[in-house]
Design an enzyme around this catalytic site. Sequence first.
Site, PDB file in Angstrom:
ATOM      1  N   THR A  72       0.795  -1.232  -0.176  1.00 17.79           N
ATOM      2  CA  THR A  72       0.016   0.571  -0.170  1.00 17.79           C
ATOM      3  C   THR A  72       0.876   1.629   0.296  1.00 17.79           C
ATOM      4  OG1 THR A  72      -1.557  -1.495   0.977  1.00 17.79           O
ATOM      5  CG2 THR A  72      -1.519   1.417   1.371  1.00 17.79           C
ATOM      6  N   ASN A 150      -5.730  -9.153  -8.236  1.00 15.95           N
ATOM      7  CA  ASN A 150      -5.935 -10.040  -6.458  1.00 15.95           C
ATOM      8  C   ASN A 150      -7.684 -10.742  -6.811  1.00 15.95           C
ATOM      9  OD1 ASN A 150      -7.108  -6.743  -6.565  1.00 15.95           O
ATOM     10  ND2 ASN A 150      -7.299  -7.778  -5.167  1.00 15.95           N
ATOM     11  N   GLN A 178       0.612  -8.691  -6.781  1.00 17.02           N
ATOM     12  CA  GLN A 178       0.136  -9.854  -7.218  1.00 17.02           C
ATOM     13  C   GLN A 178       0.628 -11.111  -7.608  1.00 17.02           C
ATOM     14  OE1 GLN A 178      -1.694 -11.882  -4.626  1.00 17.02           O
ATOM     15  NE2 GLN A 178      -2.285 -10.110  -3.731  1.00 17.02           N
ATOM     16  N   THR A 236      14.024   4.204   9.754  1.00 18.28           N
ATOM     17  CA  THR A 236      15.409   2.874  10.154  1.00 18.28           C
ATOM     18  C   THR A 236      14.346   1.565  10.136  1.00 18.28           C
ATOM     19  OG1 THR A 236      16.035   3.657  12.706  1.00 18.28           O
ATOM     20  CG2 THR A 236      16.444   2.069  12.235  1.00 18.28           C
ATOM     21  N   CYS A 324     -16.423  -9.516   0.566  1.00 20.12           N
ATOM     22  CA  CYS A 324     -15.011  -9.068  -0.249  1.00 20.12           C
ATOM     23  C   CYS A 324     -13.567  -9.292   0.608  1.00 20.12           C
ATOM     24  CB  CYS A 324     -14.687  -7.516  -1.328  1.00 20.12           C
ATOM     25  SG  CYS A 324     -13.359  -7.440  -1.564  1.00 20.12           S
TER      26      CYS A 324
HETATM   27  N1  PLP Z   1      -2.021  -5.149  -4.382  1.00 23.20           N
HETATM   28  C1  PLP Z   1      -2.833  -5.401  -4.968  1.00 23.20           C
HETATM   29  C2  PLP Z   1      -3.128  -5.970  -5.622  1.00 23.20           C
HETATM   30  C3  PLP Z   1      -2.878  -6.166  -3.435  1.00 23.20           C
HETATM   31  O1  PLP Z   1      -3.752  -7.768  -3.667  1.00 23.20           O
HETATM   32  C4  PLP Z   1      -2.688  -6.015  -1.808  1.00 23.20           C
HETATM   33  C5  PLP Z   1      -2.906  -7.472  -0.805  1.00 23.20           C
HETATM   34  O2  PLP Z   1      -3.850  -7.491  -1.326  1.00 23.20           O
HETATM   35  C6  PLP Z   1      -1.447  -4.750  -2.209  1.00 23.20           C
HETATM   36  C7  PLP Z   1      -1.510  -3.901  -2.949  1.00 23.20           C
HETATM   37  C8  PLP Z   1      -1.645  -3.762  -0.181  1.00 23.20           C
HETATM   38  O3  PLP Z   1      -0.116  -4.981  -0.080  1.00 23.20           O
HETATM   39  P1  PLP Z   1       0.309  -4.842   1.074  1.00 23.20           P
HETATM   40  O4  PLP Z   1      -0.702  -5.457   2.449  1.00 23.20           O
HETATM   41  O5  PLP Z   1       1.254  -5.466   1.631  1.00 23.20           O
HETATM   42  O6  PLP Z   1      -0.171  -3.540   1.731  1.00 23.20           O
END
Ligand code: PLP
Length: 392
Positions: A72, A150, A178, A236, A324
């Site tokens: 994210t 995803n 993904q 860090t 979902c």
């Molecule tokens: N992008 C996609 C396509 C994802 O499937 C996910 C998590 O399910 C993320 C971003 C977010 O990743 P994170 O959980 O490491 O923040």
Amino acid sequence: MKPVYLDNNATTKVAPEVLEEMLPYLSDFYGNPSSMHTFGGQIHRKIGQSRESVAALIGALPEEIIFTGCGTESDNTAIMSAVESFPRKKHVITTRVEHPAVLNFCHHLGRKGYRVTYLPVNSLGQLDMAMLLKSIDEDTALVSVMYANNETGVIFPIKEISELLRERGILFHTDAVQAVGKVPIDLKSLPVDMLSLSGHKLHAPKGIGVLYVRKGTRFSPYIIGGHQESGRRAGTENVASIIGLGKACQLANGNKEAEVHYLSTLRDRLEEGLLKCCPDVRVNGDVINRLPNTTNISFEYVEGEAILLRLNEYNICASSGSACTSGSLEPSHVLRSMGVPFTAVHGSIRFSMSRYNTDSEIDKVIEIMPSIIKELRQLSPFGREKLSCPSS
Ligand code: PLP
């Protein structure tokens, strides 16, 4: 009892080899990699090796790898960096089927006065390329299109998109969270400018991500503070997790072709078994261009949550497209964007495999599912209608 874990797009088991590699950095080697002393300096070197392993998996240079806190953060950083680096440009293009890490950040930009184009997909979840080209104008700061979805596993034509955008001089980011570790990616021949990945989707721990930024790309940091990551991401370093991610990338890199083959064999076994043993079942999305580990199946006239609860009684883990993965009560925005009928969206289940799944686990699901579906259809108002009207 060990679960039958078929929810690997939500998160994966930390590989034993990864855990082993990490443990010393959670105990004896606790120095700060920025310190002047040898105790800290040796950790700095180890982080450098991890950076090389991550870069090797995706065909990047080590200096193009920025460690972040999660997928994210990588997505948010890429989009924010683009709009900050081109302050006169106020337009961003993305798709309607992105993960909330991109989608909600774009909604946020929209509220701040940016213009955001959300590209549609067709019934197979494929992108409208003509619409993408039509949407570009001189105000476009960035195009962000996910590598693989995803929920459905559908893979977008990232090579074609990146080449088209390169010709037009438009910055391109792809959320490959993904895809990395599941399909081969070589950034030497794929002109994307920025790419996000996340450790916990490829058998490294949660809370570690990467943003790849191609050398020469304008970049503006999102987390500002110390000089870590060459001033591109302060804070860090999460040393043990970075080292774990390096090991996970080495494992994925060493076994690429065999893993794709193994995962797709498991997925096809499950899909064929379920299509054969349950009536009124459909697979959602393009079945050719998709991740080897993912299948999204709709069991019409039943609620996905009800199926998950019944599977849970057998210690089988999957996820549903109706309430979902996000825990919201909204039906999947991905399946709705594809125009999947209401009854099928509500009965959709995502199964996602990993290298740790076996044929016998898949066979267990195939054995149990027909009676679960039959029982739930008898209880469901949609199911009863269907049962009393067999020709419809
Ligand atoms: N992008 C996609 C396509 C994802 O499937 C996910 C998590 O399910 C993320 C971003 C977010 O990743 P994170 O959980 O490491 O923040």
